[in-house]
Design an enzyme around this catalytic site. Sequence first.
Site, PDB file in Angstrom:
ATOM      1  CG  ASP A  55      13.918  29.365  36.089  1.00 12.23           C
ATOM      2  OD1 ASP A  55      13.528  29.220  35.176  1.00 12.23           O
ATOM      3  OD2 ASP A  55      13.042  28.483  37.033  1.00 12.23           O
ATOM      4  CG  ASN A  78      21.504  25.443  24.922  1.00 15.07           C
ATOM      5  OD1 ASN A  78      21.289  24.932  23.896  1.00 15.07           O
ATOM      6  ND2 ASN A  78      21.636  25.256  26.107  1.00 15.07           N
ATOM      7  CE1 TYR A 143      11.945  21.691  22.132  1.00 15.64           C
ATOM      8  CE2 TYR A 143      11.686  21.096  20.006  1.00 15.64           C
ATOM      9  CZ  TYR A 143      12.608  21.481  20.769  1.00 15.64           C
ATOM     10  OH  TYR A 143      13.914  21.643  20.575  1.00 15.64           O
ATOM     11  CE  LYS A 147      13.305  24.945  21.018  1.00 18.12           C
ATOM     12  NZ  LYS A 147      14.588  25.632  21.595  1.00 18.12           N
ATOM     13  CB  VAL A 176      21.190  17.885  19.075  1.00 19.71           C
ATOM     14  CG1 VAL A 176      22.705  18.011  19.449  1.00 19.71           C
ATOM     15  CG2 VAL A 176      20.797  18.900  18.086  1.00 19.71           C
ATOM     16  CB  THR A 178      21.021  16.315  24.055  1.00 22.12           C
ATOM     17  OG1 THR A 178      19.729  16.313  23.593  1.00 22.12           O
ATOM     18  CG2 THR A 178      21.932  17.202  23.277  1.00 22.12           C
TER      19      THR A 178
END
Length: 240
Positions: A55, A78, A143, A147, A176, A178
């Site tokens: 983690d 990632n 987010y 980033k 992406v 996902t």
Amino acid sequence: MKIADSVVLVTGANRGIGAQFVEQLKERGAAKIYAAARDTSTIEASGIVEPLQLDVTDAAQVRAAAEAAGDVQVVINNAGISTGTPLVTGDEATIRREMETNFFGPLAITRAFAPILEANGGGAFVNVVSALSWFTLPSGGAYAASKAAAWSLSDSARLELRGQGTQVVAVHMGLVDTDMTKGFDAPKLSPSALASAGLDAIEKGLDEVLADDWAAFIKKGLTLEPAARYEQILGALGMG
């Protein structure tokens, strides 16, 4: 550097982009892959793959990972989360959790593994960032902020680690395909294509990857004044 015969650590390796990094590393002839995840039972890859409990927000687990994986030459940062939390009106604890995972996590990994990469010849870090490091939307403020910080981490680490011969690659992209983006009805890059772009960058000695047209479009717009830039972005999103 070459992927073939290298030892690589991938965080968030149990699904999506991380799982594709693992598969492509196998295809490219990596010698060993540490597939890191909070729950190692979710890692399905085998062969040269060694599951590693990690983690990235847990300092003790980061230290343990560095002790267990002292032969690593490439680290792929990632692991990440997206909570859809705005900055001004959103829950502060959730905002902090997103920053802990997307910025402080990769920072902790970088600090722990930089000496290991130096001892093993220099190596490389690959940071999966986002085109959202360069713009934001009201529902994605947390987010985007995390980033943006990850982008700054990539640049800072590249400068700090230049003397030890460590490459630092920042990978930017739009959506992406996902679990994180399954609620969005828009063109999406495949996880396989993103992983390929990141690994190609290592072998080509690149510092930055614009993995799709959206990332290139957003990067180009940074030369505009904020109002004009957001008018352009929102128009492209059909929100103007």
